[in-house]
Design an enzyme around this catalytic site. Sequence first.
Site, mmCIF file in Angstrom:
data_model
loop_
_atom_site.group_PDB
_atom_site.id
_atom_site.type_symbol
_atom_site.label_atom_id
_atom_site.label_comp_id
_atom_site.label_asym_id
_atom_site.label_seq_id
_atom_site.Cartn_x
_atom_site.Cartn_y
_atom_site.Cartn_z
ATOM 1 N N SER A 8 3.785 2.300 7.894
ATOM 2 C CA SER A 8 4.916 2.747 8.707
ATOM 3 C C SER A 8 4.572 2.672 10.189
ATOM 4 O O SER A 8 3.668 3.364 10.665
ATOM 5 C CB SER A 8 5.292 4.180 8.344
ATOM 6 O OG SER A 8 6.141 4.687 9.363
ATOM 7 N N HIS A 33 7.019 -1.091 7.130
ATOM 8 C CA HIS A 33 7.974 -0.003 6.921
ATOM 9 C C HIS A 33 8.490 0.476 8.279
ATOM 10 O O HIS A 33 7.713 0.909 9.134
ATOM 11 C CB HIS A 33 7.294 1.159 6.185
ATOM 12 C CG HIS A 33 8.230 2.252 5.773
ATOM 13 N ND1 HIS A 33 9.004 2.187 4.630
ATOM 14 C CD2 HIS A 33 8.530 3.431 6.363
ATOM 15 C CE1 HIS A 33 9.734 3.286 4.527
ATOM 16 N NE2 HIS A 33 9.473 4.062 5.581
ATOM 17 N N ASP A 35 11.081 3.007 10.262
ATOM 18 C CA ASP A 35 11.819 4.259 10.099
ATOM 19 C C ASP A 35 12.867 4.413 11.194
ATOM 20 O O ASP A 35 12.523 4.558 12.365
ATOM 21 C CB ASP A 35 10.844 5.437 10.167
ATOM 22 C CG ASP A 35 9.966 5.503 8.936
ATOM 23 O OD1 ASP A 35 10.523 5.647 7.830
ATOM 24 O OD2 ASP A 35 8.730 5.407 9.071
ATOM 25 N N MET A 37 15.772 6.716 12.691
ATOM 26 C CA MET A 37 16.241 8.118 12.670
ATOM 27 C C MET A 37 17.285 8.332 13.748
ATOM 28 O O MET A 37 17.110 7.867 14.878
ATOM 29 C CB MET A 37 15.070 9.060 12.934
ATOM 30 C CG MET A 37 13.907 8.874 11.986
ATOM 31 S SD MET A 37 12.586 10.017 12.399
ATOM 32 C CE MET A 37 11.327 9.502 11.233
ATOM 33 N N HIS A 66 13.948 1.740 6.484
ATOM 34 C CA HIS A 66 14.312 3.045 5.904
ATOM 35 C C HIS A 66 15.261 3.744 6.869
ATOM 36 O O HIS A 66 14.836 4.229 7.917
ATOM 37 C CB HIS A 66 13.011 3.840 5.692
ATOM 38 C CG HIS A 66 13.196 5.231 5.203
ATOM 39 N ND1 HIS A 66 12.175 6.175 5.235
ATOM 40 C CD2 HIS A 66 14.263 5.866 4.647
ATOM 41 C CE1 HIS A 66 12.610 7.313 4.732
ATOM 42 N NE2 HIS A 66 13.883 7.171 4.377
ATOM 43 N N MET A 68 17.324 6.677 8.088
ATOM 44 C CA MET A 68 17.530 8.132 7.990
ATOM 45 C C MET A 68 18.660 8.462 8.951
ATOM 46 O O MET A 68 18.459 9.086 9.998
ATOM 47 C CB MET A 68 16.233 8.861 8.353
ATOM 48 C CG MET A 68 15.212 8.806 7.216
ATOM 49 S SD MET A 68 13.535 9.158 7.777
ATOM 50 C CE MET A 68 13.084 7.536 8.348
ATOM 51 N N MET A 137 10.982 10.557 -1.207
ATOM 52 C CA MET A 137 10.348 11.199 -0.062
ATOM 53 C C MET A 137 9.383 12.260 -0.582
ATOM 54 O O MET A 137 9.774 13.150 -1.341
ATOM 55 C CB MET A 137 11.387 11.858 0.841
ATOM 56 C CG MET A 137 12.269 10.900 1.628
ATOM 57 S SD MET A 137 11.378 9.681 2.617
ATOM 58 C CE MET A 137 10.343 10.705 3.657
ATOM 59 N N PHE A 143 9.459 13.171 10.387
ATOM 60 C CA PHE A 143 8.217 13.126 11.165
ATOM 61 C C PHE A 143 7.074 12.526 10.346
ATOM 62 O O PHE A 143 7.027 12.701 9.131
ATOM 63 C CB PHE A 143 7.810 14.544 11.598
ATOM 64 C CG PHE A 143 8.891 15.248 12.373
ATOM 65 C CD1 PHE A 143 9.017 15.051 13.743
ATOM 66 C CD2 PHE A 143 9.808 16.066 11.717
ATOM 67 C CE1 PHE A 143 10.039 15.672 14.455
ATOM 68 C CE2 PHE A 143 10.835 16.692 12.416
ATOM 69 C CZ PHE A 143 10.953 16.499 13.794
ATOM 70 N N GLY A 145 2.864 12.393 9.658
ATOM 71 C CA GLY A 145 1.754 13.340 9.703
ATOM 72 C C GLY A 145 1.957 14.652 8.967
ATOM 73 O O GLY A 145 1.209 15.600 9.194
ATOM 74 N N ASP A 175 6.991 7.835 0.101
ATOM 75 C CA ASP A 175 6.910 7.907 1.566
ATOM 76 C C ASP A 175 6.590 9.328 2.031
ATOM 77 O O ASP A 175 7.403 10.234 1.853
ATOM 78 C CB ASP A 175 8.272 7.445 2.125
ATOM 79 C CG ASP A 175 8.264 7.280 3.631
ATOM 80 O OD1 ASP A 175 7.207 7.469 4.249
ATOM 81 O OD2 ASP A 175 9.342 6.953 4.172
ATOM 82 N N GLY A 176 5.408 9.481 2.638
ATOM 83 C CA GLY A 176 5.054 10.755 3.259
ATOM 84 C C GLY A 176 3.755 11.339 2.741
ATOM 85 O O GLY A 176 3.604 11.538 1.533
ATOM 86 N N GLY A 177 2.816 11.557 3.644
ATOM 87 C CA GLY A 177 1.567 12.211 3.263
ATOM 88 C C GLY A 177 0.671 11.394 2.357
ATOM 89 O O GLY A 177 -0.158 11.948 1.628
ATOM 90 N N GLY A 197 1.756 6.015 7.161
ATOM 91 C CA GLY A 197 1.881 5.950 8.612
ATOM 92 C C GLY A 197 0.641 6.451 9.302
ATOM 93 O O GLY A 197 -0.249 5.682 9.671
ATOM 94 N N SER A 198 0.536 7.774 9.453
ATOM 95 C CA SER A 198 -0.585 8.335 10.210
ATOM 96 C C SER A 198 -1.936 8.030 9.561
ATOM 97 O O SER A 198 -2.917 7.796 10.258
ATOM 98 C CB SER A 198 -0.392 9.838 10.394
ATOM 99 O OG SER A 198 -0.168 10.452 9.164
HETATM 100 C C1 DX5 Z 1 9.050 10.213 7.586
HETATM 101 C C2 DX5 Z 1 9.042 8.717 7.478
HETATM 102 C C3 DX5 Z 1 7.758 8.146 7.051
HETATM 103 C C4 DX5 Z 1 6.586 8.452 7.962
HETATM 104 C C5 DX5 Z 1 5.430 8.698 7.055
HETATM 105 O O1 DX5 Z 1 10.321 10.675 7.742
HETATM 106 O O2 DX5 Z 1 10.033 8.271 6.570
HETATM 107 O O3 DX5 Z 1 7.851 6.754 6.793
HETATM 108 O O4 DX5 Z 1 6.264 7.431 8.870
HETATM 109 O O5 DX5 Z 1 4.377 9.162 7.808
HETATM 110 P P1 DX5 Z 1 3.028 9.695 7.172
HETATM 111 O O6 DX5 Z 1 2.464 8.578 6.326
HETATM 112 O O7 DX5 Z 1 2.197 10.002 8.374
HETATM 113 O O8 DX5 Z 1 3.359 10.911 6.345
HETATM 114 ZN ZN ZN Z 2 9.989 6.104 5.928
#
Ligand code: DX5
Ligand code: ZN
Length: 216
Positions: A8, A33, A35, A37, A66, A68, A137, A143, A145, A175-177, A197-198
């Site tokens: 991401s 990926h 994002d 928003m 993606h 949002m 999700m 966000f 991280g 997606d996420g963590g 992502g992070s």
């Molecule tokens: C969050 C996004 C993710 C985000 C994931 O709303 O949809 O794609 O970048 O970030 P990490 O991998 O850091 O949780």
């Molecule tokens: Zn995403």
Amino acid sequence: MSVIISPSLLSADFLHLGRDVEMVNRSDADWFHLDIMDGVFVPNISYGLPVVEHIKKAACKPLDVHLMIVQPERYIDAFARAGADILTVHAEASTHLHRTVQQIKAAGMKAGVALNPHTPVHALEDILQDLDVVLLMSVNPGFGGQSFIPHTLEKVRKLRALLSGSGSPACIEIDGGVNFDTGRRLLAAGADALVAGSFVFKSSCPEETIRGLKNL
Ligand code: DX5
Ligand code: ZN
């Protein structure tokens, strides 16, 4: 089939985006990926169409976009023109989800539907056959991280059973963590694709981190 890795760019260095796109091009990653928003569907604003268009020019792998945003159907053609290959909308954001999915396909893209942590996988039971991707999700969207929500593992198992029963070809993306530990558990539960992502971009060697995820 090996796991699909979709880094991401939300956690990339926006001052050196071209450099980070090149890194993903060189790496073992499969997709980009992106994002999007709107500050309404989620409490954050990221980036929009001109950035996607520029990434498309530099990327040599599919763009996994993606959305949002509320009323995503209003922007399907714009994201197709900007270069999206997979377009994922939130089930919670689209009143006429079936129509939205058909519009995504008619615009020449693969269609994905994302579910927030509280939305049961059964909400997609009657549309699974039409989907290319189901994005679960594993954090509340908005966000990078954040910490992985463990109940996601149960949702992956349920969704895997639903997909097998329906004969749907859709892949399960999370997606996420995502990190090595959660990634391993997600694959064991039946996930096909991991967004990170992070964990990738804040690591000392992002290319190696991607390789590690690919070889989980
Ligand atoms: C969050 C996004 C993710 C985000 C994931 O709303 O949809 O794609 O970048 O970030 P990490 O991998 O850091 O949780
Ligand atoms: Zn995403």
